[in-house]
Each structure stands twice: as structure tokens, then as C-alpha cells.
Design a protein around this motif. Sequence first.
Motif, PDB file in Angstrom:
ATOM      1  N   THR A 163       0.902  -1.080  -0.291  1.00 33.38           N
ATOM      2  CA  THR A 163      -0.184   0.000  -0.212  1.00 33.38           C
ATOM      3  C   THR A 163       1.070   1.535  -0.052  1.00 33.38           C
ATOM      4  OG1 THR A 163      -0.045  -0.080   2.434  1.00 33.38           O
ATOM      5  CG2 THR A 163      -2.186  -0.526   1.142  1.00 33.38           C
ATOM      6  N   THR A 164       2.484   1.545   0.708  1.00 35.29           N
ATOM      7  CA  THR A 164       3.060   2.352   0.108  1.00 35.29           C
ATOM      8  C   THR A 164       3.906   2.317  -0.754  1.00 35.29           C
ATOM      9  OG1 THR A 164       4.496   1.455   1.970  1.00 35.29           O
ATOM     10  CG2 THR A 164       2.904   2.677   2.758  1.00 35.29           C
ATOM     11  N   GLY A 165       4.026   1.415  -1.200  1.00 38.00           N
ATOM     12  CA  GLY A 165       4.966   1.574  -3.119  1.00 38.00           C
ATOM     13  C   GLY A 165       5.922   1.108  -2.091  1.00 38.00           C
ATOM     14  N   LYS A 166       6.676  -0.235  -1.387  1.00 41.40           N
ATOM     15  CA  LYS A 166       7.781   0.175  -0.952  1.00 41.40           C
ATOM     16  C   LYS A 166       8.430  -0.874  -1.790  1.00 41.40           C
ATOM     17  CE  LYS A 166       6.037  -4.194   2.132  1.00 41.40           C
ATOM     18  NZ  LYS A 166       6.067  -4.869   3.217  1.00 41.40           N
ATOM     19  N   GLN A 167       7.760  -2.091  -3.139  1.00 43.47           N
ATOM     20  CA  GLN A 167       8.159  -2.208  -4.249  1.00 43.47           C
ATOM     21  C   GLN A 167       7.362  -1.365  -5.565  1.00 43.47           C
ATOM     22  OE1 GLN A 167       8.689  -6.641  -4.321  1.00 43.47           O
ATOM     23  NE2 GLN A 167       8.914  -6.727  -2.025  1.00 43.47           N
ATOM     24  N   VAL A 168       7.542  -1.151  -6.893  1.00 48.36           N
ATOM     25  CA  VAL A 168       7.417  -0.796  -7.844  1.00 48.36           C
ATOM     26  C   VAL A 168       7.687  -1.229  -9.052  1.00 48.36           C
ATOM     27  CG1 VAL A 168       7.047   1.206  -8.984  1.00 48.36           C
ATOM     28  CG2 VAL A 168       6.901   1.006  -6.577  1.00 48.36           C
ATOM     29  N   ALA A 185      12.434   2.213   3.117  1.00 47.26           N
ATOM     30  CA  ALA A 185      11.912   3.037   3.729  1.00 47.26           C
ATOM     31  C   ALA A 185      10.545   3.097   3.661  1.00 47.26           C
ATOM     32  CB  ALA A 185      12.369   4.851   3.473  1.00 47.26           C
ATOM     33  N   ARG A 186      10.172   2.394   2.625  1.00 48.11           N
ATOM     34  CA  ARG A 186       8.551   2.848   3.043  1.00 48.11           C
ATOM     35  C   ARG A 186       7.596   1.606   3.198  1.00 48.11           C
ATOM     36  NH1 ARG A 186       7.395   5.289  -3.171  1.00 48.11           N
ATOM     37  NH2 ARG A 186       8.103   6.744  -2.913  1.00 48.11           N
ATOM     38  N   GLN A 187       8.883   0.740   4.617  1.00 43.01           N
ATOM     39  CA  GLN A 187       7.626  -0.583   4.923  1.00 43.01           C
ATOM     40  C   GLN A 187       7.059  -0.271   5.800  1.00 43.01           C
ATOM     41  OE1 GLN A 187       7.212  -3.629   5.253  1.00 43.01           O
ATOM     42  NE2 GLN A 187       9.429  -4.312   4.965  1.00 43.01           N
TER      43      GLN A 187
END
Length: 367
Positions: A163-168, A185-187
Motif C-alpha cells: 500500500t505504501t509502494g515499497k516495491q514498484v 524506507a516505505r516498509q
Amino acid sequence: MAAISEASPTSAAPTPPTDGPVKENGSVNINDLHTSAAKLSIADNATVDGSTDPVKTPFVNPSSDSRIPTPAALTADQTAKYEKVLTTVSSWTTKPSSTPNSPAIPITDSDRMWLTRECLLRFLRATRWSVDDASKRLLATLTWRHEYGLESHTPEYISPENTTGKQVLLGYDIGARPCLYLNPARQNTERSNKQVEHLVFMLERTIDLMPPGQEMLALLINFDKKMGGDRPPLWQGKMALNILQSHYPERLGRALVINIPWVVWTFFKLINPFIDPMTREKLKFDQDLRQFVPPAQLLKTYGGDVNFTYDHEAYWPALNELAAKKRAAVVERWVSGGKKIGESEFYLRGGDEGAVANVTNGDGQAS
């Protein structure tokens, strides 16, 4: 039988015409590949929803600046070893369970479709062309894929992890390898096995988006200052490495890592003994990424020109619909080609060559 090459499933690579897609540097211009899925009518650097500034969904195809390297032809010895592995895997009707005293598990059509010509070659290269070792690892991976539950890891199940885009998954590098960005950092979740399942899910989607002729990915990792002193636990790093090296051999084209804090250097030193030498050679640290990824498909946070804003409600369904569409096309072509083990991935992904033309047995397996 004539020696087969990396470029053709049944014969040595022919000399290309001078006006064809193969350039003088031995690469293929992505725009010159005649595929059913990617035509020139699609604008260069087009996204799924047409967004441009900011970009909110994946790029549909590689940039026209990308070039797919032309693989080398197999030697006669390598061809003979490939054919031995093909004969072995074509004889399988079951795969073993990892649980002692449990019954064997039937081989499925999904298993047969996974056992492509290029898949067999990847495992052979990873085992330094050992027929026995490659066959054992292929069988072990079939068991792992079943027991790990890859097909049960749906977009809905994985969605909370991203949901935070930690993988794109966005864009392609200069070799037309799909780019998978990891943003620690978006974990947004607690440490668990589901975080590794998330990585595997994204790897599978990365494979879905590979164009004809490309079988590797580019991994981009940005350890920015927000990460502080946190790092993945050693067990999690070892688990992820084991999965990548055991079940996705020869899939990593390059790994580009930037903004590495001291604590991550410490982590890399801890897991370094578990990284095989071939994988270690593909790691690049704190370099100018524009030399590896066309700027028009590289995120600004990684030094590129793409103004990307992660919007889960826009990105997540677009990614999974695009991947599902490409996956459905692969299945359709595999069925149309005779449901053969040893099928060509170039054909399956929409390349302009036909299905493998080998004689098949009663089960439709290439022989």
C-alpha cells in the motif's frame, strides 16, 4: 539433430538480414521485434492509463532506446545436455512432496508450461551444465512452487504489503529488463514470511512483463536516510536469497543499489557468504543509474526523469491487470502450440517465431 541456439529452439541461429532487428553490436532493437503484444502503434514510454506527469501506472513496453542482447549459440555439448534434461523432465508424471511419507503430487499443465526451453537452459547454466544437478533442481523447484502456494498468492492477498509502494515494478533498463524497485524506507508491515511472499509475487509479475527475448530483470534498491538503523533480519535475507538462487536462477540481470548507510553495509557483509559469485558480480553500488536505465523510464528518486507518484488505488490494479493479460496470452499460445514441455519463451511471449516443432508424445510433450 542440428545444434540449437539460444535464439532458436530447433536450429543454430541463422545469419540475420542487414535490415533486420539485429544491430551491429549484437543486440536487438525493441521496436524491431514483431510481436502480437507490442506494436509501434503504442507510443514510446506509454503507461497503462496514459498518465505522464506524474506517472501513476506501469509503462506498457520498453523504451525504444532499449536493446535486448543477442544470446550466444549453444555448443554441440550444451545442446546434447539440454536434450538429456528435456528427455528427463518430459518423463515426469509426479513431483515429490517435501513432507516425509506423503504421496507424490501429480504434474500439472501449469508445471509443464513452466518447463520451457529457456527454463531448462537457465537451470543448466546455474549448475554449470550438470544434467543431473539441473534435473534435480528443476524437480525441487516444481515441488517448491506447489508447496509455497504461488497460485494462491493473489493480488488481493498481497495488496496490504504494497500500500505504501515499497516495491514498484516500472519501466525497463537498457537491456529491456523489467525494473523492480525496492524502497525499504516505505516498509509498512511487521517482519513476517508474508514480506518474502510479497517479494516472490513481485518477481512473478516481473517475469510476466518480460518482452520476447528477455528472461532477466533489473533490481533497483534505494536505501534512503529514512531507513535509519533498521534492516531486514538475517533470517529473512537468507530466506529471500535461497529462494532467488534456488528457484529463480539466471533471472537477475543486474542489481543497482544506491544511498547505502553503514548499517546496510553491515547487513551485506553478513549475507555476503550466502550470495553465489555470479550474483555478486551483478551488484553495482552507488553509480549513476542513467547509464543502466533510459532516463525516460527511470524514477527521479533514482536519478531519472520520471515523476512517479505511488497511488495504490491506481497502480496496483493496473499492474495486475497488465500482468494477467500478458499471462493469459502466454497460456493461449502454449495451448495453441500443443501444450509442449520445452516450448520457446520467445514464442510464448509473442515473438515472431513459431512454436517448437518437435515431435510430441501422447501427452503433447516435446521429445
